[in-house]
Scaffold this motif. Structure first.
Motif, PDB file in Angstrom:
ATOM      1  N   MET A   1      28.662  33.333 105.420  1.00 58.29           N
ATOM      2  CA  MET A   1      27.960  34.707 105.218  1.00 58.29           C
ATOM      3  C   MET A   1      28.198  35.239 103.798  1.00 58.29           C
ATOM      4  N   ASN A   2      29.328  35.052 103.291  1.00 58.62           N
ATOM      5  CA  ASN A   2      29.511  35.709 101.884  1.00 58.62           C
ATOM      6  C   ASN A   2      28.788  35.105 100.764  1.00 58.62           C
ATOM      7  N   ASP A   3      28.437  33.855 101.037  1.00 55.49           N
ATOM      8  CA  ASP A   3      27.593  33.127  99.789  1.00 55.49           C
ATOM      9  C   ASP A   3      26.244  33.708  99.897  1.00 55.49           C
ATOM     10  N   THR A   4      25.777  33.883 101.057  1.00 52.36           N
ATOM     11  CA  THR A   4      24.488  34.542 101.400  1.00 52.36           C
ATOM     12  C   THR A   4      24.492  35.925 100.726  1.00 52.36           C
ATOM     13  N   MET A   5      25.552  36.721 100.725  1.00 46.38           N
ATOM     14  CA  MET A   5      25.745  38.053 100.175  1.00 46.38           C
ATOM     15  C   MET A   5      25.552  37.901  98.657  1.00 46.38           C
ATOM     16  N   ALA A   6      26.401  37.012  98.234  1.00 49.34           N
ATOM     17  CA  ALA A   6      26.734  36.834  96.955  1.00 49.34           C
ATOM     18  C   ALA A   6      25.115  36.641  96.380  1.00 49.34           C
ATOM     19  N   ALA A   7      24.465  35.550  97.055  1.00 49.97           N
ATOM     20  CA  ALA A   7      23.217  35.151  96.346  1.00 49.97           C
ATOM     21  C   ALA A   7      22.178  36.298  96.336  1.00 49.97           C
ATOM     22  N   SER A   8      22.208  37.188  97.230  1.00 47.51           N
ATOM     23  CA  SER A   8      21.226  38.128  97.594  1.00 47.51           C
ATOM     24  C   SER A   8      21.441  39.294  96.576  1.00 47.51           C
ATOM     25  N   SER A   9      22.799  39.692  96.158  1.00 47.92           N
ATOM     26  CA  SER A   9      23.285  40.657  95.304  1.00 47.92           C
ATOM     27  C   SER A   9      22.850  40.191  93.966  1.00 47.92           C
ATOM     28  N   ASN A  10      22.860  38.995  93.824  1.00 52.20           N
ATOM     29  CA  ASN A  10      22.457  38.482  92.335  1.00 52.20           C
ATOM     30  C   ASN A  10      21.203  38.735  92.319  1.00 52.20           C
ATOM     31  N   ARG A  11      20.305  38.336  93.214  1.00 49.69           N
ATOM     32  CA  ARG A  11      18.790  38.116  93.456  1.00 49.69           C
ATOM     33  C   ARG A  11      18.343  39.736  92.971  1.00 49.69           C
ATOM     34  N   ILE A  12      19.077  40.694  93.655  1.00 47.50           N
ATOM     35  CA  ILE A  12      18.529  42.216  93.169  1.00 47.50           C
ATOM     36  C   ILE A  12      18.721  42.578  91.756  1.00 47.50           C
ATOM     37  N   MET A  13      19.931  42.077  91.106  1.00 47.43           N
ATOM     38  CA  MET A  13      20.099  42.104  89.650  1.00 47.43           C
ATOM     39  C   MET A  13      18.820  41.522  88.758  1.00 47.43           C
ATOM     40  N   LEU A  14      18.430  40.565  89.179  1.00 46.68           N
ATOM     41  CA  LEU A  14      17.366  39.777  88.447  1.00 46.68           C
ATOM     42  C   LEU A  14      16.097  40.284  88.342  1.00 46.68           C
ATOM     43  N   GLY A  15      15.565  40.852  89.561  1.00 47.62           N
ATOM     44  CA  GLY A  15      14.129  40.995  89.706  1.00 47.62           C
ATOM     45  C   GLY A  15      13.389  39.735  89.625  1.00 47.62           C
ATOM     46  N   PRO A  16      11.879  40.135  89.463  1.00 51.82           N
ATOM     47  CA  PRO A  16      11.222  38.917  89.438  1.00 51.82           C
ATOM     48  C   PRO A  16      11.058  37.965  88.391  1.00 51.82           C
ATOM     49  N   LEU A  17      11.004  36.616  88.571  1.00 52.73           N
ATOM     50  CA  LEU A  17      10.978  35.415  87.733  1.00 52.73           C
ATOM     51  C   LEU A  17       9.599  34.901  87.201  1.00 52.73           C
ATOM     52  N   VAL A  18       9.464  34.568  86.178  1.00 54.70           N
ATOM     53  CA  VAL A  18       8.188  33.755  86.064  1.00 54.70           C
ATOM     54  C   VAL A  18       8.628  32.442  85.331  1.00 54.70           C
ATOM     55  N   ALA A  19       7.798  31.338  85.740  1.00 53.65           N
ATOM     56  CA  ALA A  19       8.118  29.776  85.276  1.00 53.65           C
ATOM     57  C   ALA A  19       6.777  29.592  84.430  1.00 53.65           C
ATOM     58  N   ALA A  20       7.383  28.373  83.526  1.00 51.97           N
ATOM     59  CA  ALA A  20       6.196  27.823  82.496  1.00 51.97           C
ATOM     60  C   ALA A  20       6.315  26.564  82.465  1.00 51.97           C
ATOM     61  N   ILE A  21       5.406  25.632  82.620  1.00 50.71           N
ATOM     62  CA  ILE A  21       5.254  24.378  82.568  1.00 50.71           C
ATOM     63  C   ILE A  21       4.884  24.135  81.033  1.00 50.71           C
ATOM     64  N   ASP A  22       5.500  23.423  80.084  1.00 54.88           N
ATOM     65  CA  ASP A  22       5.273  23.355  78.812  1.00 54.88           C
ATOM     66  C   ASP A  22       5.090  21.989  78.517  1.00 54.88           C
ATOM     67  N   GLN A  23       3.577  21.289  78.601  1.00 56.26           N
ATOM     68  CA  GLN A  23       3.696  19.907  78.511  1.00 56.26           C
ATOM     69  C   GLN A  23       3.086  19.515  76.970  1.00 56.26           C
ATOM     70  N   GLY A  24       4.178  19.114  76.268  1.00 49.48           N
ATOM     71  CA  GLY A  24       3.726  18.931  74.869  1.00 49.48           C
ATOM     72  C   GLY A  24       3.315  17.329  74.661  1.00 49.48           C
ATOM     73  N   THR A  25       3.245  16.889  73.373  1.00 51.55           N
ATOM     74  CA  THR A  25       2.760  15.704  72.997  1.00 51.55           C
ATOM     75  C   THR A  25       4.074  14.579  73.191  1.00 51.55           C
ATOM     76  N   SER A  26       5.255  15.141  72.790  1.00 50.65           N
ATOM     77  CA  SER A  26       6.382  14.412  72.957  1.00 50.65           C
ATOM     78  C   SER A  26       7.287  14.575  74.280  1.00 50.65           C
ATOM     79  N   SER A  27       7.116  15.530  74.847  1.00 50.22           N
ATOM     80  CA  SER A  27       8.105  15.929  75.909  1.00 50.22           C
ATOM     81  C   SER A  27       7.267  16.958  77.012  1.00 50.22           C
TER      82      SER A  27
END
Length: 540
Positions: free
Chosen positions: A1-27
């Motif tokens: 239970m504690n793990d879930t609590m920790a994860a959820s409190s962490n989540r509140i601090m961060l707010g929304p996230l956005v990801a990016a796929i960066d597909q370049g010539t060499s990587s």
């Protein structure tokens, strides 16, 4: 239970996230940002193999490109979980990509019909020469009024024409209406939104503006250009803005990135446009230079396209929403920057890692009169000379590999100086400093050399992933996502480092004049061979 609590409190601090796929010539990279602070939370990177089947040919495997995206997404999701960050907090994904690289696939099977022909590839040189020869006055700028581009091997239309003329599978698929054309962004978005099961076939205005089939004034595919290159419009993706919901991710639940299913893909920008956005160059006159495989200097010119008289391209910078105006940029494109490091490493074996180059060059602190023009794919801006080839001159018995390493770094700086000069001449306003980003900017010697050769300060943000950041910003700001504000007052202050010029301008000018002399020696090397390969014969 504690793990879930920790994860959820962490989540509140961060707010929304956005990801990016960066597909370049060499990587390929997948990066996750905090939408409120623009902080990079986690990322993963995978190198991409390039194949060179013949001299001047450059190809990549579309399936390997796609697989690398899945691998980067999986690994990043694992890392986020280890950091106790909930992957379900990712609210949108942006895509940014190497531009012009050309793919054709079968919409029924989802299979690529040939390798991706990379932007650097020169196999279309004879096609290009034939196209130019049939224009009034043999003018390479014949299509510039509509496209902003010279007729060159660099852009997608001639690569697509070559595929249709020389690859039987492509030719047949076009005739039977099974073929889909796209640049890397279109291939990835189609695959990630379902592929043959309802995948979305689209591109954005910035990638479309690099094909030579797109009219930068009407902001759509141009029927006359399609007739000129004899390309059926039915195989082209739908053109959308750079910031809107294109479709939702569909990912196998077996994968670590499975939880990303249902997340909108809502940002799409060609890599150089994405870097302009990531560097917050939203005002007319702001510019950035990205040091990747090639080197690209873009300057925002506002909502009306400006044509160059000095060998620069006019391109679409971004259109951040369906109802938002398009902004344009002047672009100076250099084919070989970071690629010269890869060449010194893989072809000559004089360094084992990229970081070694800086040390080697720093050991001597001079090229000792040696000049290296890396025109491996001809010369791009401001010359647009496909027949140029690489040259190393000014060699003496004293020259060693350290001088060559230094000359390679100087070459990147001199090429940037040429496009900056062209930009200053076109606009009549000199840039007072240069904002930089991209992989090579971690080389401090290069940054100092660049300031010395330009005679203006070079400013580097402390978070170098501006290309991915730009794609994330476009995705997070899209209507229906709206977790990232692009209002000037909401944009985060970027910390950066400044490199001031340290040599006197006279010495700088002397070295630059020598470089120009070396460039002239590299010109007109590879003139047209007798046409026996049938490349693009139908165009003649």
């Amino acid at each position: 239970m504690n793990d879930t609590m920790a994860a959820s409190s962490n989540r509140i601090m961060l707010g929304p996230l956005v990801a990016a796929i960066d597909q370049g010539t060499s990587s390929t990279r997948f990066l996750v940002f905090n939408a409120k602070t623009a902080e990079l939370l986690s990322h993963h990177q995978v190198e991409i193999k390039q194949s060179f089947p013949k001299e001047g040919w450059v190809e990549e495997d579309p399936k390997e490109i796609l697989q690398s995206v899945y691998e980067c997404m999986d690994r990043t999701c694992e890392k986020l979980t280890q950091l106790n960050i909930d992957v379900s907090n990712i609210k949108a994904v942006g895509v940014t990509n190497q531009r012009e690289t050309t793919l054709v696939w079968d919409k029924q099977t989802g299979e690529p019909l040939y390798n991706a022909i990379v932007w650097l590839d020169l196999r279309t040189q004879s096609t290009v020469e034939r196209l130019i020869n049939k224009t009034p006055g043999k003018n390479k700028n014949h299509l510039k009024d509509k496209t902003g581009l010279p007729i060159s091997t660099y852009f997608s239309a001639v690569k697509l024409r070559w595929l249709m003329d020389n690859v039987e599978k492509v030719h047949e698929a076009v005739l039977s209406h099974r073929a889909m054309f796209g640049t890397v962004d279109s291939w990835l978005i189609w695959c990630l939104t379902g592929g043959k099961n309802g995948g979305v076939h689209c591109t954005d205005v910035t990638n479309a503006s690099r094909t030579m089939l797109f009219n930068i004034h009407t902001m759509d595919w141009d029927p006359e250009l399609c007739i000129y290159f004899d390309i059926p419009m039915g195989i082209l993706p739908k053109v959308r803005s750079s910031s809107e919901i294109y479709g939702l991710m569909k990912i196998s639940s077996k994968l670590k990135s499975g939880p990303l299913t249902g997340v909108p893909i809502s940002g799409c920008l060609g890599d150089q446009s994405a870097a302009l956005v990531g560097q917050m160059c939203f005002k007319d006159g702001q510019a950035k230079n990205t040091y990747g495989t090639g080197c690209f200097l873009l300057k925002n010119v506002g909502t009306k396209p400006v044509m160059s008289d000095h060998g620069l391209l006019t391109t679409v910078a971004y259109k951040l929403g369906r109802d938002k105006p398009a902004c344009y940029a002047l672009e100076g494109s250099v084919a070989i920057a970071g690629a010269v490091v890869r060449w010194l490493k893989d072809n000559l074996g004089i360094i084992q890692t990229s970081t070694e180059l800086e040390k080697l060059a720093a050991d001597v602190g001079t090229s000792y009169g040696c000049y290296f023009v890396p025109a491996f794919s001809g010369l791009y801006a401001p010359y647009w000379e496909p027949s140029a080839r690489g040259i190393i001159c000014g060699l003496t018995q004293f020259t060693n590999r350290s001088h060559l390493a230094f000359a390679a770094l100087e070459a990147v700086c001199f090429q940037t100086r040429e496009i900056l000069d062209a930009m200053n001449q076109d606009s009549g306003i000199n840039l007072s400093q240069l904002q930089v980003d991209g992989g090579m900017t971690s080389n401090r010697l290069l940054m100092q050399l660049q300031a010395d050769i330009l005679c203006i300060p070079v400013v580097k943000p402390s978070m170098p992933e501006t290309t991915a950041l730009g794609a994330a910003m476009a995705a997070g700001a899209a209507e229906g996502v709206s977790v990232w504000s692009l209002n000037p007052e909401d944009l985060t202050e970027v910390t950066s480092e400044k490199f001031e010029p340290q040599i006197n301008p006279e010495e700088s000018e002397l070295r630059y004049a020598r470089w120009k002399k070396a460039v002239q020696r590299a010109m007109n090397w590879e003139t047209i061979e007798p046409v026996n390969s049938g490349n693009g014969q139908k165009l003649a």
